[in-house]
Design a protein around this motif. Sequence first.
Motif, PDB file in Angstrom:
ATOM      1  N   ALA A   1       0.838  -1.204   0.000  1.00  0.00           N
ATOM      2  CA  ALA A   1       0.000   0.000   0.000  1.00  0.00           C
ATOM      3  C   ALA A   1       0.871   1.252   0.000  1.00  0.00           C
ATOM      4  O   ALA A   1       0.569   2.242  -0.693  1.00  0.00           O
ATOM      5  N   GLY A   2       1.971   1.224   0.768  1.00  0.00           N
ATOM      6  CA  GLY A   2       2.884   2.366   0.791  1.00  0.00           C
ATOM      7  C   GLY A   2       3.508   2.621  -0.569  1.00  0.00           C
ATOM      8  O   GLY A   2       3.665   3.778  -0.986  1.00  0.00           O
ATOM      9  N   TRP A   3       3.859   1.536  -1.266  1.00  0.00           N
ATOM     10  CA  TRP A   3       4.424   1.690  -2.614  1.00  0.00           C
ATOM     11  C   TRP A   3       3.399   2.311  -3.557  1.00  0.00           C
ATOM     12  O   TRP A   3       3.738   3.189  -4.370  1.00  0.00           O
ATOM     13  N   LEU A   4       2.131   1.887  -3.453  1.00  0.00           N
ATOM     14  CA  LEU A   4       1.079   2.460  -4.307  1.00  0.00           C
ATOM     15  C   LEU A   4       0.876   3.942  -4.020  1.00  0.00           C
ATOM     16  O   LEU A   4       0.679   4.751  -4.936  1.00  0.00           O
ATOM     17  N   VAL A   5       0.926   4.310  -2.736  1.00  0.00           N
ATOM     18  CA  VAL A   5       0.759   5.720  -2.366  1.00  0.00           C
ATOM     19  C   VAL A   5       1.917   6.549  -2.924  1.00  0.00           C
ATOM     20  O   VAL A   5       1.715   7.662  -3.448  1.00  0.00           O
ATOM     21  N   ASP A   6       3.138   6.022  -2.817  1.00  0.00           N
ATOM     22  CA  ASP A   6       4.299   6.744  -3.359  1.00  0.00           C
ATOM     23  C   ASP A   6       4.204   6.887  -4.878  1.00  0.00           C
ATOM     24  O   ASP A   6       4.615   7.909  -5.447  1.00  0.00           O
ATOM     25  N   TRP A   7       3.689   5.862  -5.522  1.00  0.00           N
ATOM     26  CA  TRP A   7       3.607   5.863  -6.984  1.00  0.00           C
ATOM     27  C   TRP A   7       2.494   6.780  -7.495  1.00  0.00           C
ATOM     28  O   TRP A   7       2.677   7.502  -8.476  1.00  0.00           O
ATOM     29  N   THR A   8       1.348   6.755  -6.821  1.00  0.00           N
ATOM     30  CA  THR A   8       0.199   7.550  -7.271  1.00  0.00           C
ATOM     31  C   THR A   8       0.104   8.920  -6.601  1.00  0.00           C
ATOM     32  O   THR A   8      -0.665   9.771  -7.042  1.00  0.00           O
ATOM     33  N   HIS A   9       0.884   9.107  -5.505  1.00  0.00           N
ATOM     34  CA  HIS A   9       0.801  10.343  -4.719  1.00  0.00           C
ATOM     35  C   HIS A   9      -0.624  10.585  -4.218  1.00  0.00           C
ATOM     36  O   HIS A   9      -1.086  11.726  -4.140  1.00  0.00           O
ATOM     37  N   ASP A  10      -1.293   9.498  -3.875  1.00  0.00           N
ATOM     38  CA  ASP A  10      -2.681   9.588  -3.430  1.00  0.00           C
ATOM     39  C   ASP A  10      -2.933   8.485  -2.403  1.00  0.00           C
ATOM     40  O   ASP A  10      -2.761   7.302  -2.687  1.00  0.00           O
ATOM     41  N   PHE A  11      -3.344   8.879  -1.191  1.00  0.00           N
ATOM     42  CA  PHE A  11      -3.615   7.899  -0.136  1.00  0.00           C
ATOM     43  C   PHE A  11      -4.826   7.016  -0.450  1.00  0.00           C
ATOM     44  O   PHE A  11      -4.987   5.959   0.154  1.00  0.00           O
ATOM     45  N   SER A  12      -5.649   7.449  -1.385  1.00  0.00           N
ATOM     46  CA  SER A  12      -6.818   6.647  -1.752  1.00  0.00           C
ATOM     47  C   SER A  12      -6.424   5.268  -2.271  1.00  0.00           C
ATOM     48  O   SER A  12      -7.153   4.289  -2.081  1.00  0.00           O
ATOM     49  N   ALA A  13      -5.259   5.189  -2.922  1.00  0.00           N
ATOM     50  CA  ALA A  13      -4.819   3.916  -3.490  1.00  0.00           C
ATOM     51  C   ALA A  13      -4.684   2.838  -2.418  1.00  0.00           C
ATOM     52  O   ALA A  13      -4.934   1.654  -2.675  1.00  0.00           O
ATOM     53  N   SER A  14      -4.287   3.236  -1.200  1.00  0.00           N
ATOM     54  CA  SER A  14      -4.128   2.252  -0.126  1.00  0.00           C
ATOM     55  C   SER A  14      -5.469   1.630   0.257  1.00  0.00           C
ATOM     56  O   SER A  14      -5.552   0.423   0.528  1.00  0.00           O
ATOM     57  N   PHE A  15      -6.525   2.431   0.254  1.00  0.00           N
ATOM     58  CA  PHE A  15      -7.847   1.913   0.607  1.00  0.00           C
ATOM     59  C   PHE A  15      -8.421   1.045  -0.512  1.00  0.00           C
ATOM     60  O   PHE A  15      -9.134   0.076  -0.247  1.00  0.00           O
ATOM     61  N   TYR A  16      -8.112   1.390  -1.754  1.00  0.00           N
ATOM     62  CA  TYR A  16      -8.548   0.541  -2.871  1.00  0.00           C
ATOM     63  C   TYR A  16      -7.907  -0.846  -2.766  1.00  0.00           C
ATOM     64  O   TYR A  16      -8.573  -1.865  -2.966  1.00  0.00           O
ATOM     65  N   LEU A  17      -6.607  -0.883  -2.452  1.00  0.00           N
ATOM     66  CA  LEU A  17      -5.927  -2.170  -2.314  1.00  0.00           C
ATOM     67  C   LEU A  17      -6.507  -2.964  -1.143  1.00  0.00           C
ATOM     68  O   LEU A  17      -6.764  -4.174  -1.263  1.00  0.00           O
ATOM     69  N   SER A  18      -6.727  -2.301  -0.019  1.00  0.00           N
ATOM     70  CA  SER A  18      -7.277  -2.967   1.158  1.00  0.00           C
ATOM     71  C   SER A  18      -8.659  -3.532   0.878  1.00  0.00           C
ATOM     72  O   SER A  18      -8.960  -4.694   1.197  1.00  0.00           O
ATOM     73  N   GLY A  19      -9.515  -2.716   0.264  1.00  0.00           N
ATOM     74  CA  GLY A  19     -10.874  -3.168  -0.042  1.00  0.00           C
ATOM     75  C   GLY A  19     -10.884  -4.327  -1.017  1.00  0.00           C
ATOM     76  O   GLY A  19     -11.664  -5.283  -0.853  1.00  0.00           O
ATOM     77  N   LEU A  20     -10.015  -4.274  -2.024  1.00  0.00           N
ATOM     78  CA  LEU A  20      -9.947  -5.357  -3.009  1.00  0.00           C
ATOM     79  C   LEU A  20      -9.522  -6.671  -2.358  1.00  0.00           C
ATOM     80  O   LEU A  20     -10.096  -7.739  -2.645  1.00  0.00           O
ATOM     81  N   CYS A  21      -8.526  -6.610  -1.467  1.00  0.00           N
ATOM     82  CA  CYS A  21      -8.069  -7.820  -0.772  1.00  0.00           C
ATOM     83  C   CYS A  21      -9.188  -8.438   0.060  1.00  0.00           C
ATOM     84  O   CYS A  21      -9.369  -9.665   0.072  1.00  0.00           O
ATOM     85  N   LEU A  22      -9.968  -7.606   0.734  1.00  0.00           N
ATOM     86  CA  LEU A  22     -11.020  -8.115   1.604  1.00  0.00           C
ATOM     87  C   LEU A  22     -12.185  -8.696   0.814  1.00  0.00           C
ATOM     88  O   LEU A  22     -12.735  -9.735   1.181  1.00  0.00           O
ATOM     89  N   VAL A  23     -12.561  -8.038  -0.287  1.00  0.00           N
ATOM     90  CA  VAL A  23     -13.635  -8.576  -1.122  1.00  0.00           C
ATOM     91  C   VAL A  23     -13.210  -9.913  -1.715  1.00  0.00           C
ATOM     92  O   VAL A  23     -13.988 -10.877  -1.744  1.00  0.00           O
ATOM     93  N   LEU A  24     -11.960  -9.982  -2.178  1.00  0.00           N
ATOM     94  CA  LEU A  24     -11.450 -11.236  -2.740  1.00  0.00           C
ATOM     95  C   LEU A  24     -11.390 -12.338  -1.674  1.00  0.00           C
ATOM     96  O   LEU A  24     -11.664 -13.509  -1.963  1.00  0.00           O
ATOM     97  N   SER A  25     -11.065 -11.985  -0.444  1.00  0.00           N
ATOM     98  CA  SER A  25     -11.003 -12.983   0.628  1.00  0.00           C
ATOM     99  C   SER A  25     -12.367 -13.608   0.876  1.00  0.00           C
ATOM    100  O   SER A  25     -12.471 -14.782   1.237  1.00  0.00           O
ATOM    101  N   GLY A  26     -13.437 -12.823   0.665  1.00  0.00           N
ATOM    102  CA  GLY A  26     -14.786 -13.352   0.845  1.00  0.00           C
ATOM    103  C   GLY A  26     -15.109 -14.489  -0.108  1.00  0.00           C
ATOM    104  O   GLY A  26     -15.884 -15.393   0.227  1.00  0.00           O
ATOM    105  N   VAL A  27     -14.514 -14.463  -1.293  1.00  0.00           N
ATOM    106  CA  VAL A  27     -14.725 -15.536  -2.266  1.00  0.00           C
ATOM    107  C   VAL A  27     -14.222 -16.865  -1.707  1.00  0.00           C
ATOM    108  O   VAL A  27     -14.867 -17.913  -1.849  1.00  0.00           O
ATOM    109  N   PHE A  28     -13.091 -16.839  -1.031  1.00  0.00           N
ATOM    110  CA  PHE A  28     -12.527 -18.067  -0.471  1.00  0.00           C
ATOM    111  C   PHE A  28     -13.353 -18.578   0.709  1.00  0.00           C
ATOM    112  O   PHE A  28     -13.418 -19.785   0.947  1.00  0.00           O
ATOM    113  N   VAL A  29     -13.993 -17.669   1.449  1.00  0.00           N
ATOM    114  CA  VAL A  29     -14.874 -18.107   2.529  1.00  0.00           C
ATOM    115  C   VAL A  29     -16.071 -18.869   1.961  1.00  0.00           C
ATOM    116  O   VAL A  29     -16.514 -19.874   2.529  1.00  0.00           O
ATOM    117  N   VAL A  30     -16.588 -18.407   0.833  1.00  0.00           N
ATOM    118  CA  VAL A  30     -17.700 -19.107   0.175  1.00  0.00           C
ATOM    119  C   VAL A  30     -17.272 -20.520  -0.214  1.00  0.00           C
ATOM    120  O   VAL A  30     -18.018 -21.494  -0.008  1.00  0.00           O
TER     121      VAL A  30
END
Length: 433
Positions: free
Chosen positions: A371-400
């Motif tokens: 997430a830190g690398w994405l923030v440095d690359w995009t200069h936007d803290f929003s990228a960290s939340f996009y990565l976090s949200g994507l990981c959690l949504v994807l994790s739900g697939v494995f719970v199913v």
Amino acid sequence: MERYLSDPPDDGYGWVVVTSAFFIMGLTAAVLKNFGLFFLEIQSHYDVLNSTTSWVTSTTIAVFHLGAPLASALSMHLSQRTVIVVGGLLAASGMIIASLGLSLPWMYLSVGVLQGLGVSFSWIPANSMVSHYFRRWRPIAYAIASSGECVFAMGFSPFFQWLIDSYSWQGALLIIGGLQLNLCVCGALMKPLPAAQTSIQDKPVLEESRTSKKGTFQWSLLQRPELLLYIVFAILAAAGFFIPPLFLVPYANSLGMEQYWAASVLSVLALADLLGRLACGWLANLRLVRNLQLLTMVVTALGVVLLLLPIAHSYWSILVFASFYGFLFGCVVAIHVTIIVDIVGLEGFDSALGLFMLLRSSGGFVGPPAAGWLVDWTHDFSASFYLSGLCLVLSGVFVVLVDRLVEKRKLKLPDSCTETTDHPILKADSADV
């Protein structure tokens, strides 16, 4: 044929165990959550870079996870009570040695290794004891125990700062080490359940007896696809879990919010976390849906909230999203450990928990730097939340996927002696045994 079982009493002394676990969570996980208050003090004392100082807490988290299988194995060879007492002594000695301010390598050894092992040796057996004492009330019992982390975290933040201001960071660590000696008292209260000899003649035994497994760490559990998929969920979820607390305050500051107001968001998040743990524990006990189905819903909703968080650009909108995040995070934490019993049964829980903690650590190590690398690359803290949200949504697939495999196993083994917590037919069979 005979084997030794310990039927969870679901009452009585079990609530003493829950209370003890409540304090253990507070004296371990809550201390780690607030150790960031010492960051600048330690950095200034040793005159080192931020990255160098950060290895102190990184080592603690790494040893905490890596020590989980050892804590599980020792709990089976000795007892949960003994391992918790040893963990309390390790954690306290780590803080006391760190308070001497000898050198930075000593900080890595004391806070990193000793504190990390102490937390692992206390946290893992405490979770195990709660699961062994409860079956019907296991979700709410674990939710109450784990809420100690939230309650203590809210109180430790101003308390630790007051200790630093009054006694310096070294004096504060010495006092915290003294407080962590209470882990030994909590461990002493963890009375092991007596083994009950039971005769089984009318039903086929489809699993090895507990007697044959006692004292043996079950690495063979990794051959079970349900557990492997659940560990993949844990790795992805851990990658998402550790990102928001790290970038929420910097994100708020980047929007021009004052430091005091940005920090207050974390206090609200901790309160919402507490409410989420208690609410989800209560909901899980109602058995309206299977635990794995409930986990799928809350972890997916958590991912969606984080994906939407960057649309918040004011204090109150950020506060609303942080509240939803904290509540749903608490919901996930309340049930994601107890679900291991649904997957491997109570007899395999101790070993599975150790494997679960060991392997999920990779997600926690990779998530924040990515997430830190994405923030440095995009200069936007929003990228960290996009990565976090994507990981959690994807994790739900494995719970199913895990839920489907567990249900198929139940249909194939209707008379299995394996304990489950959310299937009425199997609960009746287990009670008959």
